[in-house]
Motif scaffolding. Structure first.
Motif, mmCIF file in Angstrom:
data_model
loop_
_atom_site.group_PDB
_atom_site.id
_atom_site.type_symbol
_atom_site.label_atom_id
_atom_site.label_comp_id
_atom_site.label_asym_id
_atom_site.label_seq_id
_atom_site.Cartn_x
_atom_site.Cartn_y
_atom_site.Cartn_z
ATOM 1 N N LEU A 168 1.052 -1.213 -0.004
ATOM 2 C CA LEU A 168 -0.050 0.056 0.070
ATOM 3 C C LEU A 168 0.998 1.375 -0.017
ATOM 4 N N ALA A 169 1.980 1.281 0.862
ATOM 5 C CA ALA A 169 2.723 2.477 0.909
ATOM 6 C C ALA A 169 3.613 2.680 -0.373
ATOM 7 N N THR A 170 3.976 1.514 -1.147
ATOM 8 C CA THR A 170 4.494 1.686 -2.457
ATOM 9 C C THR A 170 3.691 2.314 -3.393
ATOM 10 N N ALA A 171 2.288 1.535 -3.417
ATOM 11 C CA ALA A 171 1.631 2.261 -4.493
ATOM 12 C C ALA A 171 1.113 3.686 -4.129
ATOM 13 N N GLU A 172 1.089 4.047 -2.876
ATOM 14 C CA GLU A 172 0.967 5.578 -2.669
ATOM 15 C C GLU A 172 2.107 6.547 -3.136
ATOM 16 N N ALA A 173 3.287 6.047 -2.603
ATOM 17 C CA ALA A 173 4.181 6.765 -3.206
ATOM 18 C C ALA A 173 4.850 6.718 -4.555
ATOM 19 N N MET A 174 4.479 5.693 -5.219
ATOM 20 C CA MET A 174 4.600 5.697 -6.656
ATOM 21 C C MET A 174 3.584 6.539 -7.401
ATOM 22 N N ASN A 175 2.365 6.564 -6.878
ATOM 23 C CA ASN A 175 1.255 7.515 -7.191
ATOM 24 C C ASN A 175 1.742 8.851 -6.966
ATOM 25 N N ALA A 180 3.753 13.837 -9.530
ATOM 26 C CA ALA A 180 4.381 15.195 -9.300
ATOM 27 C C ALA A 180 5.263 15.296 -10.354
ATOM 28 N N GLY A 181 5.242 14.495 -11.350
ATOM 29 C CA GLY A 181 6.106 14.760 -12.706
ATOM 30 C C GLY A 181 7.226 13.626 -12.905
ATOM 31 N N LEU A 182 7.546 12.907 -11.952
ATOM 32 C CA LEU A 182 8.431 11.805 -12.276
ATOM 33 C C LEU A 182 8.048 10.697 -12.973
ATOM 34 N N ASP A 183 9.044 10.342 -13.666
ATOM 35 C CA ASP A 183 9.134 8.981 -14.596
ATOM 36 C C ASP A 183 8.820 7.594 -13.641
ATOM 37 N N ARG A 189 13.872 3.207 -9.468
ATOM 38 C CA ARG A 189 14.986 2.966 -9.540
ATOM 39 C C ARG A 189 15.617 3.718 -8.430
ATOM 40 N N ILE A 190 15.105 5.050 -7.881
ATOM 41 C CA ILE A 190 15.460 5.787 -6.822
ATOM 42 C C ILE A 190 15.242 5.122 -5.380
ATOM 43 N N ILE A 191 13.828 4.573 -5.401
ATOM 44 C CA ILE A 191 13.317 3.905 -4.265
ATOM 45 C C ILE A 191 14.306 2.681 -3.963
ATOM 46 N N ASN A 192 14.568 1.789 -4.984
ATOM 47 C CA ASN A 192 15.198 0.576 -4.720
ATOM 48 C C ASN A 192 16.663 0.937 -4.655
ATOM 49 N N SER A 193 17.218 2.045 -4.608
ATOM 50 C CA SER A 193 18.700 2.142 -4.510
ATOM 51 C C SER A 193 18.729 3.062 -3.191
ATOM 52 N N ALA A 194 17.724 3.158 -2.548
ATOM 53 C CA ALA A 194 17.604 4.059 -1.438
ATOM 54 C C ALA A 194 16.825 3.281 -0.140
ATOM 55 N N THR A 195 16.517 4.309 0.937
ATOM 56 C CA THR A 195 15.949 3.548 2.018
ATOM 57 C C THR A 195 14.587 2.944 1.772
ATOM 58 N N GLY A 196 13.829 3.453 1.045
ATOM 59 C CA GLY A 196 12.493 2.984 0.685
ATOM 60 C C GLY A 196 12.233 1.646 0.220
ATOM 61 N N ARG A 197 13.514 1.124 -0.422
ATOM 62 C CA ARG A 197 13.410 -0.160 -1.075
ATOM 63 C C ARG A 197 12.714 -1.327 -0.142
ATOM 64 N N TRP A 199 10.090 -5.480 -1.001
ATOM 65 C CA TRP A 199 9.807 -6.282 -2.122
ATOM 66 C C TRP A 199 8.685 -5.587 -2.990
ATOM 67 N N ALA A 200 7.846 -5.064 -2.356
ATOM 68 C CA ALA A 200 6.541 -4.428 -3.450
ATOM 69 C C ALA A 200 7.173 -3.445 -4.397
ATOM 70 N N SER A 201 8.363 -2.740 -4.019
ATOM 71 C CA SER A 201 8.818 -1.874 -4.956
ATOM 72 C C SER A 201 9.841 -2.445 -5.875
ATOM 73 N N GLU A 202 10.518 -3.474 -5.239
ATOM 74 C CA GLU A 202 11.658 -3.936 -6.265
ATOM 75 C C GLU A 202 11.118 -5.181 -7.049
ATOM 76 N N VAL A 203 10.466 -6.093 -6.344
ATOM 77 C CA VAL A 203 10.067 -7.366 -7.165
ATOM 78 C C VAL A 203 8.635 -7.161 -7.686
ATOM 79 N N ASN A 204 7.632 -6.728 -7.179
ATOM 80 C CA ASN A 204 6.196 -6.690 -7.219
ATOM 81 C C ASN A 204 5.898 -5.198 -7.508
ATOM 82 N N ASN A 205 6.449 -4.400 -8.110
ATOM 83 C CA ASN A 205 6.217 -3.036 -8.247
ATOM 84 C C ASN A 205 4.661 -2.890 -8.939
ATOM 85 N N PRO A 206 4.020 -2.036 -8.282
ATOM 86 C CA PRO A 206 2.553 -1.935 -8.599
ATOM 87 C C PRO A 206 2.212 -0.997 -9.818
#
Length: 286
Positions: A168-175, A180-183, A189-197, A199-206
């Motif tokens: 849920l948090a990953t979906a909200e953050a990506m949304n 806000a204009g981000l690709d 890529r930023i999330i998965n190389s930073a502290t927000g990484r 499983w939902a962001s890296e393997v099962n990105n929504p």
């Protein structure tokens, strides 16, 4: 199921997206002399398993026959139910001499079931775990003894509660980032190389297109259904209440996954479809 050095007849009940591949992996690793019985309420599911393993003489039957006591029988429950019920089943089966019962829920999804890379969380005595471990190793990669009966389920529910929150948090953050204009590819890529990484962001990105192998890139088909995630979330909340462990984020998660389960458009889709739900519900209050 029973260890091959004690009983040479095996039984497997439940042959869905997870159970079918698990049963086949187990069967492939049994001696040719062993017999394996399979059962599912959907006879077509059982027929598919039998057909795939037809060269190896699999037959269909009920899991147990006539409910007869058998001290050497080992019953491994890989389903996700509440720990209290599981312990009650254990006591009943042990007291009647029907067999030894162990809870062993798994994690790893359909992909893990097919590849025999599942992780099993086992609740039972150390002696029982020693019997169970080589069996589960035929279907998975990691088999962990969690403690007494019911602790395997507690571990699974704790994991799935965290997974529900992370998704849920990953979906909200990506949304948020996309609006806000981000690709989305750059943001992921930023999330998965930073502290927000996670499983939902890296393997099962929504977000569709971010990971071509994720359900999101297949119109959320396959994976772990939203309705099942909501079921596990409810079980986790109840189990936490029973041990007086606060789950401060549970209400928000319960609200959103309850809406997904109640919506015929989302109930059968992978739970990462929460991102799509957010896209169409800008004012949704969690």
């Amino acid at each position: 199921m029973a260890a091959q050095d004690e009983v040479h007849t095996w039984a497997f009940i439940g042959l869905g997206n997870m159970g079918g591949p698990m049963a086949l992996n187990l069967h492939r690793r049994l001696p040719a002399s062993d017999e394996m019985l399979v059962y599912d309420t959907d006879i077509s599911a059982a027929e598919m398993v039998v057909e795939e393993a037809s060269a190896e003489e699999v037959c269909t039957s009920l899991l147990v026959h006539k409910g007869s006591p058998r001290p050497g029988r080992l019953i491994i429950d890989c389903s996700t139910i509440d720990p209290v019920t599981s312990r009650r089943i254990h006591r009943i089966l042990e007291s009647t001499g029907f067999g030894t019962f162990v809870d062993a829920p798994m994690s790893g999804g359909v992909v893990g079931a097919r590849a025999a890379t599942l992780s099993f969380m086992v609740g039972g005595t150390e002696d029982t775990f020693r019997r169970v471990q080589p069996i589960l190793n035929r279907m998975g990669r990691n088999v962990v003894h969690c403690g007494k009966h019911g602790t395997g389920l507690s571990a699974k529910l704790a994991n799935n509660y965290l997974l529900a929150i992370n998704n849920l948090a990953t979906a909200e953050a990506m949304n948020f980032g996309v609006k806000a204009g981000l690709d989305p590819l750059i943001l992921a890529r930023i999330i998965n190389s930073a502290t927000g990484r996670n499983w939902a962001s890296e393997v099962n990105n929504p977000v569709p297109g971010v990971d071509k192998a994720a359900p999101a890139s297949r119109q959320y088909q396959g994976g772990f259904a939203s309705a099942l995630m909501n079921k596990d979330l409810k079980l986790a909340i109840t189990a936490a209440e029973q041990v007086r462990a606060p789950l401060l984020l549970s209400q928000a998660a319960s609200d959103i996954y309850g809406k997904l389960e109640g919506d015929k458009r989302y109930a059968g889709l992978d739970f990462s479809a929460v991102y799509d739900y957010l896209q169409g519900n800008e004012k949704a209050k969690l």
